[in-house]
Design a protein around this motif. Structure first.
Motif, short mmCIF file in Angstrom:
data_model
loop_
_atom_site.label_atom_id
_atom_site.label_comp_id
_atom_site.label_asym_id
_atom_site.label_seq_id
_atom_site.Cartn_x
_atom_site.Cartn_y
_atom_site.Cartn_z
N GLN A 193 -3.19 -1.92 -8.46
CA GLN A 193 -2.60 -2.94 -7.83
C GLN A 193 -1.87 -2.28 -6.39
O GLN A 193 -1.94 -3.21 -5.43
N ALA A 194 -1.58 -1.25 -6.32
CA ALA A 194 -1.15 -0.75 -5.23
C ALA A 194 -2.39 -0.71 -4.14
O ALA A 194 -1.81 -1.27 -2.85
N ASP A 195 -3.65 -0.55 -4.43
CA ASP A 195 -4.60 -0.73 -3.35
C ASP A 195 -4.99 -2.14 -3.30
O ASP A 195 -5.07 -2.72 -1.93
N GLN A 196 -4.82 -3.14 -4.20
CA GLN A 196 -4.48 -4.24 -3.88
C GLN A 196 -3.55 -5.19 -2.75
O GLN A 196 -3.66 -5.84 -2.08
N GLN A 197 -2.28 -4.17 -3.09
CA GLN A 197 -1.44 -4.91 -2.20
C GLN A 197 -1.72 -4.24 -0.63
O GLN A 197 -1.43 -5.20 0.35
N GLN A 198 -2.13 -3.24 -0.47
CA GLN A 198 -2.41 -2.67 0.63
C GLN A 198 -3.64 -3.53 1.21
O GLN A 198 -3.54 -3.70 2.52
N ALA A 199 -4.52 -3.90 0.48
CA ALA A 199 -5.73 -4.69 1.02
C ALA A 199 -4.96 -6.08 1.49
O ALA A 199 -5.68 -6.50 2.50
N LEU A 200 -4.21 -6.55 0.87
CA LEU A 200 -3.51 -7.84 1.21
C LEU A 200 -2.87 -7.79 2.77
O LEU A 200 -2.93 -8.63 3.58
N GLY A 201 -2.31 -6.66 2.69
CA GLY A 201 -1.62 -6.29 4.00
C GLY A 201 -2.57 -6.08 5.26
O GLY A 201 -2.52 -6.76 6.41
N ARG A 202 -3.69 -5.68 4.85
CA ARG A 202 -4.62 -5.49 5.85
C ARG A 202 -5.38 -6.89 6.45
O ARG A 202 -5.63 -6.96 7.51
N ARG A 203 -5.67 -7.49 5.16
CA ARG A 203 -6.14 -9.00 5.48
C ARG A 203 -5.20 -9.91 6.17
O ARG A 203 -5.55 -10.74 6.80
N ILE A 204 -4.15 -9.68 6.06
CA ILE A 204 -3.02 -10.37 7.02
C ILE A 204 -3.34 -10.28 8.54
O ILE A 204 -3.32 -11.33 9.32
N ILE A 205 -3.67 -9.27 8.69
CA ILE A 205 -3.78 -8.61 10.24
C ILE A 205 -5.30 -9.31 10.78
O ILE A 205 -5.58 -9.91 11.71
N THR A 206 -6.40 -8.92 9.74
CA THR A 206 -7.76 -9.09 10.10
C THR A 206 -8.20 -10.30 10.00
O THR A 206 -9.02 -11.03 10.63
N ASP A 207 -7.34 -11.32 9.13
CA ASP A 207 -7.48 -12.99 9.21
C ASP A 207 -6.85 -13.56 10.19
O ASP A 207 -6.87 -15.05 10.05
N GLY A 208 -6.01 -12.85 11.15
CA GLY A 208 -5.31 -13.57 12.00
C GLY A 208 -3.85 -14.41 11.55
O GLY A 208 -3.73 -15.38 12.29
N ILE A 209 -3.53 -13.79 10.54
CA ILE A 209 -2.38 -14.64 9.94
C ILE A 209 -1.32 -14.50 11.23
O ILE A 209 -1.23 -13.33 11.65
N ARG A 210 -0.47 -15.35 11.40
CA ARG A 210 0.54 -15.39 12.33
C ARG A 210 1.97 -15.11 11.76
O ARG A 210 2.77 -14.78 12.51
N THR A 211 2.13 -15.92 10.58
CA THR A 211 3.60 -15.98 10.01
C THR A 211 3.54 -15.54 8.59
O THR A 211 2.61 -16.07 7.70
N VAL A 212 4.39 -14.73 8.18
CA VAL A 212 4.55 -14.25 6.69
C VAL A 212 6.02 -14.73 6.23
O VAL A 212 6.64 -14.40 6.72
N PHE A 213 6.08 -15.60 5.31
CA PHE A 213 7.16 -16.06 4.73
C PHE A 213 7.39 -15.26 3.57
O PHE A 213 6.60 -15.22 2.55
N LEU A 214 8.52 -14.83 3.23
CA LEU A 214 9.18 -13.93 2.10
C LEU A 214 10.23 -14.87 1.42
O LEU A 214 11.06 -14.78 2.03
N VAL A 215 9.77 -15.37 0.28
CA VAL A 215 10.65 -16.57 -0.37
C VAL A 215 11.06 -16.02 -1.61
O VAL A 215 10.42 -15.42 -2.37
N GLY A 216 12.45 -16.22 -1.84
CA GLY A 216 12.97 -15.70 -3.22
C GLY A 216 14.27 -15.88 -3.07
O GLY A 216 15.09 -16.58 -2.14
N CYS A 217 15.33 -15.64 -4.23
CA CYS A 217 16.54 -15.79 -4.39
C CYS A 217 17.31 -14.30 -4.69
O CYS A 217 16.62 -13.56 -5.61
N GLY A 218 18.42 -14.33 -4.56
CA GLY A 218 19.21 -13.11 -5.18
C GLY A 218 18.54 -11.80 -4.69
O GLY A 218 18.16 -11.35 -3.91
N GLY A 219 18.57 -11.02 -5.82
CA GLY A 219 17.74 -9.42 -5.56
C GLY A 219 16.40 -9.75 -5.23
O GLY A 219 15.91 -8.92 -4.58
#
Length: 338
Positions: free
Chosen positions: A21-47
């Motif tokens: 999963q750690a590798d997959q999480q880092q791969a997601l982060g890299r894809r955010i840049i390589t795929d030209g994502i402009r906005t990341v929304f981090l959504v949740g409540c409380g903790g």
């Protein structure tokens, strides 16, 4: 306060990552840049919302081509931000994976055409995990720190790596935390118990922090003091302390000041200098004093909030013992309709 203080519970276990999963999480982060994502929304409540704080701070400061916005789940649902669409990715977090407004946020994101929705939760069979495009899950255990903080650190690491901004030593630091944090607990436990004994005698606690430590202060005040321990508490950005709370300073009022190692440290030091003159109950937890043998100096500022999260959790365990009040006890949550 109960006069017969019960023993302090053992420290919660250190969270150990799933390497895949750690590798997959880092791969997601890299894809955010390589795929030209402009906005990341981090959504949740409380903790879960608080767990995003360190990553928001790092990405806001270091990645100019990316807009990162942390939002309460229902605010996200009702506002439907203008940046939500094909060039955005939405991360939704909930420990149980059943928080209704966070589950609804998946539908909000998909209806707006978000590139993908990624969930962070403990239960792979929960609605949050099964309705998202991608789910990162941990085991439903009470850890020393929130696994979502580690997942976000890995995603952030991937973003920085793809943007050519990664700092060396980050992998080494995260790998060292399960061994280092028990040493931090051993060093700080006597002081944490003294802090707990003092806070337990006061009608209200004020918590301060700046930069990523503001979120840690807010989490301690809202989730541990108010939700779990039923104690009055308030938290402030250290830079905002002058503008209101400053005038409420009294010699017997208790303050918990969380100091980090990032660029905003002078803001906290300024507030601390004032408090040390006018209050007799100032308690400081300073990440510079954390014994983190496996964390390279160059990444201590980024790792410190994760460790501070664990330390404030440990402080809550001391308060649990001093107050003889279980952290799992609730008056209303999970019991009444809201």
């Amino acid at each position: 306060m109960n006069s017969n203080t019960r023993p302090v519970a053992d420290p919660r276990p250190a969270f150990v990552e799933n390497p895949e999963q750690a590798d997959q999480q880092q791969a997601l982060g890299r894809r955010i840049i390589t795929d030209g994502i402009r906005t990341v929304f981090l959504v949740g409540c409380g903790g879960s919302l608080a767990a995003y704080g360190p990553s928001v701070y790092t990405l806001d400061n270091r990645v100019p081509q990316l807009v990162v916005q942390a939002m309460n789940s229902d605010e996200f649902n009702y506002r439907k931000p203008a940046g939500l669409g094909p060039t955005s990715i939405v991360l939704v977090g909930s420990h149980t994976g059943t928080t209704a407004e966070t589950v609804r946020a998946i539908d909000t994101a998909k209806a707006a055409g978000a590139e993908s929705v990624v969930s962070l939760t403990s239960d792979p069979e929960s609605p949050l995990a099964t309705h998202a495009d991608l789910a990162f899950t941990d085991r439903p255990t009470k850890w020393a720190w929130d696994p979502k903080e580690i997942a976000m650190a890995r995603i952030t690491q991937g973003i920085l790596d793809a943007a050519g901004l990664a700092a060396s030593g980050f992998d080494e630091a995260l790998a060292a935390l399960p061994a280092d944090i028990p040493n931090v607990f051993a060093d700080l436990d006597p002081a944490l118990h003294r802090i707990a004994e003092d806070l337990a005698t006061k009608p209200v606690t004020y918590a301060l922090g700046s930069g990523p430590m503001e979120g840690m202060a807010r989490a301690f005040a809202m989730f541990y003091m108010q939700e779990m321990l039923w104690r009055h508490a308030a938290a402030y950005n250290a830079g905002e302390f002058l503008h209101g709370p400053f005038e409420m300073t009294e010699s017997q009022a208790p303050y918990l000041v969380l100091c980090g190692e990032d660029a905003t440290r002078p803001m906290t030091d300024r507030a601390l200098g004032f408090l040390n003159r006018y209050s007799e109950h100032v308690h400081v937890i300073d990440s510079r004093e954390f014994r983190l043998a496996g964390v390279p100096d160059g990444v201590r500022a980024e790792i410190a909030p994760i460790v501070m999260s664990a330390v404030t959790t440990r402080l809550a365990q001391h308060l649990e013992a001093v107050l003889d009040h279980d952290l799992s006890t609730r008056r209303y949550m999970f019991s009444v309709e809201y």
